[in-house]
Enzyme design. Sequence first.
Site, PDB file in Angstrom:
ATOM      1  N   CYS A 153       0.841  -1.198   0.000  1.00 56.71           N
ATOM      2  CA  CYS A 153       0.000   0.000   0.000  1.00 56.71           C
ATOM      3  C   CYS A 153       0.882   1.256   0.000  1.00 56.71           C
ATOM      4  O   CYS A 153       1.731   1.427   0.873  1.00 56.71           O
ATOM      5  CB  CYS A 153      -0.913  -0.008   1.228  1.00 56.71           C
ATOM      6  SG  CYS A 153      -1.778   1.538   1.486  1.00 56.71           S
ATOM      7  N   CYS A 210       0.574   3.329   3.244  1.00 56.04           N
ATOM      8  CA  CYS A 210       1.274   2.702   4.377  1.00 56.04           C
ATOM      9  C   CYS A 210       2.779   2.942   4.252  1.00 56.04           C
ATOM     10  O   CYS A 210       3.456   3.213   5.250  1.00 56.04           O
ATOM     11  CB  CYS A 210       0.975   1.211   4.443  1.00 56.04           C
ATOM     12  SG  CYS A 210      -0.655   0.834   5.120  1.00 56.04           S
ATOM     13  N   ASP A 243      -0.683  16.164  -2.335  1.00 60.89           N
ATOM     14  CA  ASP A 243      -0.959  15.194  -3.401  1.00 60.89           C
ATOM     15  C   ASP A 243       0.116  15.336  -4.484  1.00 60.89           C
ATOM     16  O   ASP A 243       0.502  16.447  -4.860  1.00 60.89           O
ATOM     17  CB  ASP A 243      -2.356  15.433  -3.986  1.00 60.89           C
ATOM     18  CG  ASP A 243      -2.839  14.262  -4.818  1.00 60.89           C
ATOM     19  OD1 ASP A 243      -3.812  13.605  -4.400  1.00 60.89           O
ATOM     20  OD2 ASP A 243      -2.240  13.979  -5.879  1.00 60.89           O
ATOM     21  N   HIS A 255      -4.360   1.167   8.343  1.00 64.91           N
ATOM     22  CA  HIS A 255      -4.769   0.736   7.006  1.00 64.91           C
ATOM     23  C   HIS A 255      -6.204   0.222   7.033  1.00 64.91           C
ATOM     24  O   HIS A 255      -6.467  -0.933   7.392  1.00 64.91           O
ATOM     25  CB  HIS A 255      -3.844  -0.345   6.439  1.00 64.91           C
ATOM     26  CG  HIS A 255      -4.245  -0.741   5.051  1.00 64.91           C
ATOM     27  ND1 HIS A 255      -3.779  -0.091   3.926  1.00 64.91           N
ATOM     28  CD2 HIS A 255      -5.111  -1.684   4.606  1.00 64.91           C
ATOM     29  CE1 HIS A 255      -4.338  -0.624   2.849  1.00 64.91           C
ATOM     30  NE2 HIS A 255      -5.153  -1.601   3.249  1.00 64.91           N
ATOM     31  N   ASN A 266     -13.201   9.766  -2.133  1.00 67.19           N
ATOM     32  CA  ASN A 266     -13.587   8.828  -3.186  1.00 67.19           C
ATOM     33  C   ASN A 266     -13.710   7.472  -2.497  1.00 67.19           C
ATOM     34  O   ASN A 266     -12.702   6.858  -2.151  1.00 67.19           O
ATOM     35  CB  ASN A 266     -12.520   8.796  -4.286  1.00 67.19           C
ATOM     36  CG  ASN A 266     -12.426  10.122  -5.008  1.00 67.19           C
ATOM     37  OD1 ASN A 266     -13.437  10.769  -5.266  1.00 67.19           O
ATOM     38  ND2 ASN A 266     -11.215  10.545  -5.327  1.00 67.19           N
ATOM     39  N   HIS A 310      -6.762   2.929   0.803  1.00 69.29           N
ATOM     40  CA  HIS A 310      -6.372   3.236   2.183  1.00 69.29           C
ATOM     41  C   HIS A 310      -7.066   4.569   2.461  1.00 69.29           C
ATOM     42  O   HIS A 310      -6.797   5.569   1.773  1.00 69.29           O
ATOM     43  CB  HIS A 310      -4.838   3.341   2.272  1.00 69.29           C
ATOM     44  CG  HIS A 310      -4.315   3.711   3.620  1.00 69.29           C
ATOM     45  ND1 HIS A 310      -3.253   3.056   4.230  1.00 69.29           N
ATOM     46  CD2 HIS A 310      -4.691   4.690   4.485  1.00 69.29           C
ATOM     47  CE1 HIS A 310      -3.007   3.612   5.403  1.00 69.29           C
ATOM     48  NE2 HIS A 310      -3.867   4.613   5.583  1.00 69.29           N
ATOM     49  N   HIS A 362      -8.669   8.036   2.973  1.00 70.39           N
ATOM     50  CA  HIS A 362      -8.082   9.386   2.976  1.00 70.39           C
ATOM     51  C   HIS A 362      -9.098  10.407   2.499  1.00 70.39           C
ATOM     52  O   HIS A 362     -10.024  10.080   1.759  1.00 70.39           O
ATOM     53  CB  HIS A 362      -6.836   9.428   2.083  1.00 70.39           C
ATOM     54  CG  HIS A 362      -7.093   9.027   0.663  1.00 70.39           C
ATOM     55  ND1 HIS A 362      -7.226   7.709   0.272  1.00 70.39           N
ATOM     56  CD2 HIS A 362      -7.274   9.761  -0.462  1.00 70.39           C
ATOM     57  CE1 HIS A 362      -7.457   7.648  -1.028  1.00 70.39           C
ATOM     58  NE2 HIS A 362      -7.516   8.884  -1.491  1.00 70.39           N
TER      59      HIS A 362
HETATM   60  P1  AMP Z   1      -8.058   8.438  -4.708  1.00 70.00           P
HETATM   61  O1  AMP Z   1      -8.475   8.402  -6.142  1.00 70.00           O
HETATM   62  O2  AMP Z   1      -9.062   9.133  -3.828  1.00 70.00           O
HETATM   63  O3  AMP Z   1      -7.660   7.083  -4.193  1.00 70.00           O
HETATM   64  O4  AMP Z   1      -6.801   9.390  -4.664  1.00 70.00           O
HETATM   65  C1  AMP Z   1      -5.491   8.959  -4.563  1.00 70.00           C
HETATM   66  C2  AMP Z   1      -4.631  10.188  -4.666  1.00 70.00           C
HETATM   67  O5  AMP Z   1      -3.323   9.866  -4.217  1.00 70.00           O
HETATM   68  C3  AMP Z   1      -4.497  10.764  -6.082  1.00 70.00           C
HETATM   69  O6  AMP Z   1      -4.959  12.123  -6.091  1.00 70.00           O
HETATM   70  C4  AMP Z   1      -2.996  10.658  -6.372  1.00 70.00           C
HETATM   71  O7  AMP Z   1      -2.504  11.763  -7.105  1.00 70.00           O
HETATM   72  C5  AMP Z   1      -2.401  10.611  -4.981  1.00 70.00           C
HETATM   73  N1  AMP Z   1      -1.121   9.929  -4.868  1.00 70.00           N
HETATM   74  C6  AMP Z   1      -0.758   8.736  -5.403  1.00 70.00           C
HETATM   75  N2  AMP Z   1       0.505   8.416  -5.069  1.00 70.00           N
HETATM   76  C7  AMP Z   1       0.959   9.426  -4.283  1.00 70.00           C
HETATM   77  C8  AMP Z   1       2.185   9.694  -3.620  1.00 70.00           C
HETATM   78  N3  AMP Z   1       3.223   8.845  -3.677  1.00 70.00           N
HETATM   79  N4  AMP Z   1       2.301  10.852  -2.903  1.00 70.00           N
HETATM   80  C9  AMP Z   1       1.273  11.728  -2.845  1.00 70.00           C
HETATM   81  N5  AMP Z   1       0.074  11.527  -3.442  1.00 70.00           N
HETATM   82  C10 AMP Z   1      -0.074  10.400  -4.156  1.00 70.00           C
HETATM   83 ZN    ZN Z   2      -2.366   1.343   3.660  1.00 62.42          ZN
END
Ligand code: AMP
Ligand code: ZN
Length: 112
Positions: free
Chosen positions: A4, A7, A30, A46, A86, A97, A99
């Site tokens: 993950c 995580c 982000d 998690h 989402n 995970h 958020h």
């Molecule tokens: P969701 O579609 O709600 O699961 O959003 C996941 C979000 O995580 C997206 O807006 C991605 O741009 C962001 N994301 C993915 N990998 C990383 C990372 N390593 N660091 C920061 N944000 C990330």
């Molecule tokens: Zn996680």
Amino acid sequence: MDDCVFCKIIKGDITSTKVYEDDDFLVIKDINPVAPVHDLVIYKEHIRNLNELKADNFKDFSRVFEVITKVAKLENISDGYRVVINNGEDAGQEIHHIHFHIIGGRKLGKIA
Ligand code: AMP
Ligand code: ZN
């Protein structure tokens, strides 16, 4: 959880830009922002999504709006921002995970 991304970020195995942290939540930038401010409030445990929250988690989440308003102040967007979850595949959740997204710093359009 081993595979993950969030995580790994919480453990420090993947680097991120930290905005705020407490015992229960880590807030980071982000990596692919959709607005001048786009932060992620990541729960440190998690849990896949809202459907999996248990009684102990709800206690932690009673504080999440305190965290969000604190971050909005830090980011100077208290005048207007969007908070998004989402929740699940059909809502476009990519990282399973739990958020919150905090999005602001520009005029936002209507939610689709
Ligand atoms: P969701 O579609 O709600 O699961 O959003 C996941 C979000 O995580 C997206 O807006 C991605 O741009 C962001 N994301 C993915 N990998 C990383 C990372 N390593 N660091 C920061 N944000 C990330
Ligand atoms: Zn996680």
